[in-house]
Design a protein around this motif. Structure first.
Motif, mmCIF file in Angstrom:
data_model
loop_
_atom_site.group_PDB
_atom_site.id
_atom_site.type_symbol
_atom_site.label_atom_id
_atom_site.label_comp_id
_atom_site.label_asym_id
_atom_site.label_seq_id
_atom_site.Cartn_x
_atom_site.Cartn_y
_atom_site.Cartn_z
ATOM 1 N N GLU A 181 1.076 -1.532 0.215
ATOM 2 C CA GLU A 181 0.025 -0.193 0.120
ATOM 3 C C GLU A 181 0.792 1.517 -0.003
ATOM 4 O O GLU A 181 0.591 2.712 -0.618
ATOM 5 C CB GLU A 181 -0.776 -0.290 0.545
ATOM 6 N N ALA A 182 1.883 0.862 0.572
ATOM 7 C CA ALA A 182 2.773 2.821 0.502
ATOM 8 C C ALA A 182 3.319 2.489 -0.695
ATOM 9 O O ALA A 182 3.756 3.551 -1.325
ATOM 10 C CB ALA A 182 3.949 1.722 2.075
ATOM 11 N N LYS A 183 3.570 1.630 -1.191
ATOM 12 C CA LYS A 183 4.629 1.513 -2.278
ATOM 13 C C LYS A 183 3.985 2.161 -3.352
ATOM 14 O O LYS A 183 3.946 2.766 -4.648
ATOM 15 C CB LYS A 183 5.686 0.414 -3.270
ATOM 16 N N ASP A 184 2.384 1.321 -4.303
ATOM 17 C CA ASP A 184 1.693 1.235 -5.007
ATOM 18 C C ASP A 184 -0.310 2.143 -4.440
ATOM 19 O O ASP A 184 -0.386 1.696 -5.569
ATOM 20 C CB ASP A 184 1.377 -0.124 -5.712
ATOM 21 N N ARG A 185 -0.659 2.449 -3.502
ATOM 22 C CA ARG A 185 -1.662 2.924 -2.926
ATOM 23 C C ARG A 185 -1.883 4.240 -2.321
ATOM 24 O O ARG A 185 -3.011 4.284 -1.710
ATOM 25 C CB ARG A 185 -3.071 1.965 -2.879
ATOM 26 N N GLY A 186 -0.771 4.908 -2.523
ATOM 27 C CA GLY A 186 -0.542 6.206 -2.127
ATOM 28 C C GLY A 186 -0.344 6.061 -0.555
ATOM 29 O O GLY A 186 -0.795 7.570 -0.005
ATOM 30 N N GLY B 239 2.594 6.127 1.036
ATOM 31 C CA GLY B 239 3.748 6.141 1.201
ATOM 32 C C GLY B 239 4.269 7.544 2.169
ATOM 33 O O GLY B 239 4.776 8.506 2.008
ATOM 34 N N GLU C 269 6.406 7.558 -2.534
ATOM 35 C CA GLU C 269 6.627 6.436 -2.956
ATOM 36 C C GLU C 269 7.253 5.874 -4.464
ATOM 37 O O GLU C 269 8.261 5.162 -4.738
ATOM 38 C CB GLU C 269 4.982 6.364 -3.674
ATOM 39 N N HIS D 65 9.411 2.646 -4.886
ATOM 40 C CA HIS D 65 9.540 2.094 -6.530
ATOM 41 C C HIS D 65 11.016 2.211 -7.268
ATOM 42 O O HIS D 65 11.475 0.845 -6.932
ATOM 43 C CB HIS D 65 8.742 2.642 -7.789
ATOM 44 N N HIS E 172 12.771 -0.673 -4.957
ATOM 45 C CA HIS E 172 11.269 -1.894 -4.197
ATOM 46 C C HIS E 172 12.815 -3.201 -4.527
ATOM 47 O O HIS E 172 12.512 -4.044 -3.374
ATOM 48 C CB HIS E 172 10.683 -2.086 -5.647
#
Length: 691
Positions: free
Chosen positions: A429-434, A436, A440, A444, A447
Motif C-alpha cells: 500500500e505504501a509503494k502502490d496505493r498512496g 507512502g 512512493e 519504487h 524496491h
C-alpha cells in the motif's frame, strides 16, 4: 497367504513322536485344552512375527478388540515347525496385508518424505530368526513361562530345543508342496541425512527512540523489545541503544550504572559531552545515552511533542554511532527504527565507513509512513553533514515534493541495506496505493531491498493461560474460563450481568484509528442489543474532550462504559472478557490490537487495510478453509461498511453460538508470537550481511 497349518491330533496314550530331524523319539505332551489362554503382553505381536508376518510400522499393537482375538488364536493354535517360520512376508508372495491396528501412523518428516530413511522403511524379511524364543504358551495346568532361547539361524538346535521343552506343543508336519519359495532378504540402503547448516551467531544493535516498558509511547516500543528477545533466544547477541529520558521507568531497569563517561559527540562544529549508562530491561542489554547540554534534549518530561524533535533525535543518532565507534563495537547488523533514527545509515556510510567502520550493515524498519522527519538544512550543519548541495540531491535526502527540504525517512531508505515495514500488505500500500505519503517514487526505485514483516506479540505478556491480570486462566481447550473473566469485567465496570455480547475498543484515540467509526460502533452496538466498552485516550485535547462528553452521556447506561485513559491491568481484563474487538482504522501499518484480541479468543472486526488484512480472515467471505477464518472484515471506510461486519458478528453471537465459539477457537490457534517474524528478520540479516 500361506495355508494355515492343520490342527494337531492328540496322540494315543503312551505313544511317542519323532522329531522333524528324525532323532530319538520323545514323549508327547498332554493335549492342549480347548479353552483359550489369557494373553500376555506381547503375545500377539511376537506370534505374528514368528509366523512370518510383517509388523505394522508405527502402530505399536493392534486395537484392543482385535488384539484379544489374535491373542486367543495364538494361544489356541500351536506354533508351526521352524521351517514355517522361514516363510516370506505375504507381500513377497503377492498378497496384501490387512491393517492390524487402527492407531494412526506417525507423520513422516517432510525433509525425508521423498527419500525415507531406514527408520521409516521396513524391509521384507526372508526369514524370522529367534522370534519364537520370546513366545509365552500356556500348558494344561495353567503354568506359563518363556520358551528356551533359540540360537539364531540354527534350525537343528531350534528344533531340539522345541522338542525337549516341557511346554512344547505337538506339531503337524508341514506340506512341502505348499511351501512358497524363499525370497532373498533385501536390505534398504540408508538415505543420506539432511544437511543442517548452522548459521553463525550475529551481533545485532537496535538504535531506537522507544523500548517497552521503560520508554513506551506506541507499538514501536513493543516491537523492539519483542524482536530483541526473540533474536537472543535464537542465540544472537543483542544490544539496544536509546536516550536516557528523565521520564523513563527506572523501576523496570536492573543494575543501571554509568559505564562510559568520556563520550564527546560532534555537534555544530563543537562537541557535546555525554555519559552512557548500562542496565538490563527484563533481560535485554540496554545502553542509555545522557547528553550534558544546555539544550536539555531528553529531560523534558515526555518522549515526543516538542518543536525541535528532529534536532533532538538527529543528535541521538549521531551520539549512538559515536558510541559504537569510540567503544570499539562493530556489530554485524545495526537495526534502526522510524524517522527518529533514519540518519543512522547516512552517518555510517558518509562519516564512519571512511574512518574504518566498514563491517556493520543496516536494516531500517518503518513503522508509520505518515511521520517522516521533513526539515531544513539546519540539521545537516548541526550533525556534521556539511555538504548541503550534496545531500539536497534528489537521489539522496531531498524531499520528493519540497525541493528546499530534506526528508530523514527518505535518507534512511536510500542509505540502508534493507528497508522493512511492519506487514506485507502495508508495504504494498505504501509503494502502490498512496499510503507512502509522498515516498512512493523512492520506494519504487529501491524496491529490490524493500519488504514487509508482520509484527508479533510477546506471548509471555499476552497469554490467557498465565496472565496475572485476569482472575481465571483459560486456553483453547478450557475456553469456559473466558466467561468467568467476562463476568469479572462486568463487575469491575458496573455493567449489567446478562447474555449480551461485549464489544470493545482498546487503543489510542487518533484520527488514524478511525475515531468517527469508533463513535458509530458505540451507538450501533447498543442498538443491536450489545454492550460497549472503550479504553483509550488521545494526545489531542479536542478529541479527548469529545469522548469525555460521550462518557457523561452514557454514565448511567448499564450497557456502556468509557474509560478515558490507559490502564495496563484493565487492558488485559478487557481483552479477556470481551466477545468482539473493533479496529476500524483509516490506515493501519500492522496493528497489535487484533493480534492480542485473537490470543484471548476475542473476535476482531477490522477494516481491510494494512496489517489488519494480513492477519484477519473473514468468516463469511473468504476462499480460505473454515478452520482458518478468525474474524470479520469490511472494506469501505464508512458507517455502512462497519455495520456490514459488526452486524454479522453480533448476529452470529446470538443466532449461531456454536459457530461463534468455533471462531473463537480458530482465532486462539493462530501463532502471532515473534517466532516467525524473528526468523524472517534473521533471513534479512543473512541476506545483507555479506553485501
Amino acid at each position: 497367504m500361506a495355508r494355515k497349518p492343520k490342527a494337531p491330533t492328540a496322540p494315543e496314550s503312551g505313544s511317542t513322536k519323532a522329531s522333524a530331524k528324525g532323532g530319538k523319539p520323545v514323549q508327547a505332551p498332554p493335549p492342549v485344552p480347548e479353552k483359550p489362554a489369557k494373553p500376555k503382553p506381547g503375545v500377539a505381536g511376537t506370534a505374528t512375527a514368528a509366523a512370518g508376518g510383517k509388523a505394522e510400522l508405527g502402530t505399536g499393537s493392534a486395537s484392543p478388540e482385535r488384539r484379544g482375538t489374535e491373542d486367543r488364536a495364538a494361544a489356541a493354535i500351536p506354533l508351526p515347525p521352524l521351517a514355517t517360520a522361514r516363510t516370506p512376508a505375504p507381500e513377497a508372495a503377492g498378497h496384501s496385508v490387512p491393517a492390524v491396528s487402527e492407531t494412526p501412523v506417525a507423520p513422516v518428516d517432510p525433509v525425508r518424505e521423498a527419500d525415507p530413511s531406514p527408520a521409516a522403511v521396513v524391509p521384507e524379511p526372508a526369514e524370522a530368526s529367534g522370534t519364537a524364543a520370546d513366545v509365552w504358551v500356556e500348558t494344561g495346568t495353567g503354568a506359563t513361562g518363556p520358551e528356551t532361547p533359540l540360537p539364531p539361524n540354527d534350525a537343528e538346535a531350534a528344533e531340539e530345543a522345541l522338542a525337549e521343552s516341557p511346554h512344547a506343543p505337538e506339531w503337524s508336519p508341514p506340506v512341502a508342496a505348499e511351501m512358497p519359495e524363499i525370497q532373498p532378504e533385501t536390505q534398504a540402503e540408508p538415505s543420506p541425512q539432511p544437511h543442517i547448516q548452522h548459521r553463525p551467531s550475529l551481533f545485532v544493535v537496535h538504535i531506537t527512540p522507544e523500548l517497552a516498558p521503560v520508554a513506551k509511547v506506541g507499538g514501536l516500543a513493543d516491537v523492539v523489545f519483542g524482536l530483541g528477545r526473540e533474536l537472543e533466544i535464537r542465540g544472537n547477541h543483542v544490544e539496544i541503544i536509546l536516550p536516557k529520558y528523565d521520564c523513563m521507568r527506572h523501576d523496570q531497569i536492573w543494575g543501571l550504572q554509568r559505564t562510559f563517561d568520556d563520550l564527546w559527540v560532534p555537534w555544530y562544529g563543537g562537541a557535546i559531552h555525554c555519559s552512557v549508562y548500562f542496565g538490563f530491561v527484563h533481560g535485554r542489554k540496554c545502553f542509555f545515552i545522557e547528553p550534558h547540554s544546555q539544550d536539555n534534549f531528553f529531560n523534558r518530561g515526555a518522549v515526543y511533542g516538542f518543536h525541535d524533535d528532529i534536532l533532538r533525535f538527529a543528535f541521538f543518532s549521531r551520539a549512538a554511532m559515536e558510541f559504537l565507534w569510540k567503544s570499539g563495537k562493530h556489530p554485524d547488523i545495526i537495526h534502526c527504527h522510524d524517522w527518529q533514527t533514519a540518519l543512522v545509515p547516512v552517518y555510517l556510510y558518509e562519516i564512519y565507513q571512511p574512518m574504518g567502520m566498514g563491517h556493520p550493515r543496516v536494516c531500517f524498519t518503518i513503522h508509520n509512513f505518515k511521520h517522516q522527519g521533513v526539515t531544513g538544512a539546519q540539521v545537516l550543519h548541526a550533525s556534521g553533514l556539511n555538504r548541503p548541495e550534496y545531500y539536497f540531491h534528489y537521489d539522496r535526502l531531498r524531499d520528493n515534493h519540497k525541493p528546499h527540504a530534506i526528508n530523514l525517512m527518505k535518507g534512511g531508505i536510500v542509505y540502508a541495506n534493507f528497508v522493512t515495514t511492519v506487514s506485507p500488505r502495508y508495504a504494498m500500500e505504501a509503494k502502490d496505493r498512496g499510503q507512502g505519503f509522498g515516498l512512493e517514487p523512492t520506494l519504487h526505485i529501491h524496491h529490490m531491498k524493500y519488504g514487509g514483516v508482520v509484527n508479533g506479540i510477546d506471548y509471555d505478556v499476552w497469554n490467557p493461560e498465565s496472565d496475572p491480570h485476569i482472575p481465571v486462566h483459560f486456553g483453547v481447550d478450557t475456553i469456559e474460563g473466558k466467561y468467568a473473566d467476562k463476568k469479572a469485567l462486568r463487575d469491575r465496570l458496573l455493567l449489567a450481568d446478562n447474555e449480551k455480547p461485549i464489544v470493545s475498543f482498546v487503543g489510542r484515540l487518533d484520527p488514524q484509528k478511525g475515531i468517527e467509526l469508533i463513535r458509530h460502533a458505540l451507538f450501533y452496538t447498543l442498538g443491536q442489543g450489545g454492550q460497549f466498552v472503550l479504553l483509550g485516550s488521545s494526545p489531542d485535547g479536542a478529541i479527548n474532550g469529545y469522548f469525555w462528553g460521550l462518557k457523561r452521556q452514557f454514565n448511567d447506561n448499564p450497557d456502556c462504559h468509557l474509560e478515558i485513559g490507559y490502564n495496563e491491568e484493565l487492558a488485559h481484563l478487557v481483552y479477556a472478557g470481551s466477545d468482539i474487538m473493533v479496529v476500524p482504522s483509516r490506515f493501519e501499518p500492522c496493528g497489535l490490537t487484533q493480534l492480542i484480541a485473537m490470543r484471548y479468543g476475542t473476535i476482531p472486526v477490522v477494516r481491510e487495510i494494512g496489517g489488519l488484512a494480513d492477519t484477519v480472515i473473514d468468516k463469511d467471505f473468504s476462499h480460505r478453509a473454515l478452520h482458518e477464518r478468525n474474524g470479520y472484515v469490511f472494506r469501505d471506510y464508512d458507517e455502512r461498511g462497519l455495520e456490514s461486519a459488526l452486524g454479522r458478528a453480533i448476529a452470529c453471537y446470538y443466532q449461531y453460538p456454536d459457530h461463534f465459539r468455533e471462531l473463537m477457537k480458530n482465532a486462539m490457534r493462530y501463532d502471532y508470537s515473534w517466532n516467525h517474524p524473528g526468523q524472517d528478520y534473521l533471513n534479512i540479516y543473512d541476506y545483507i550481511r555479506e553485501k
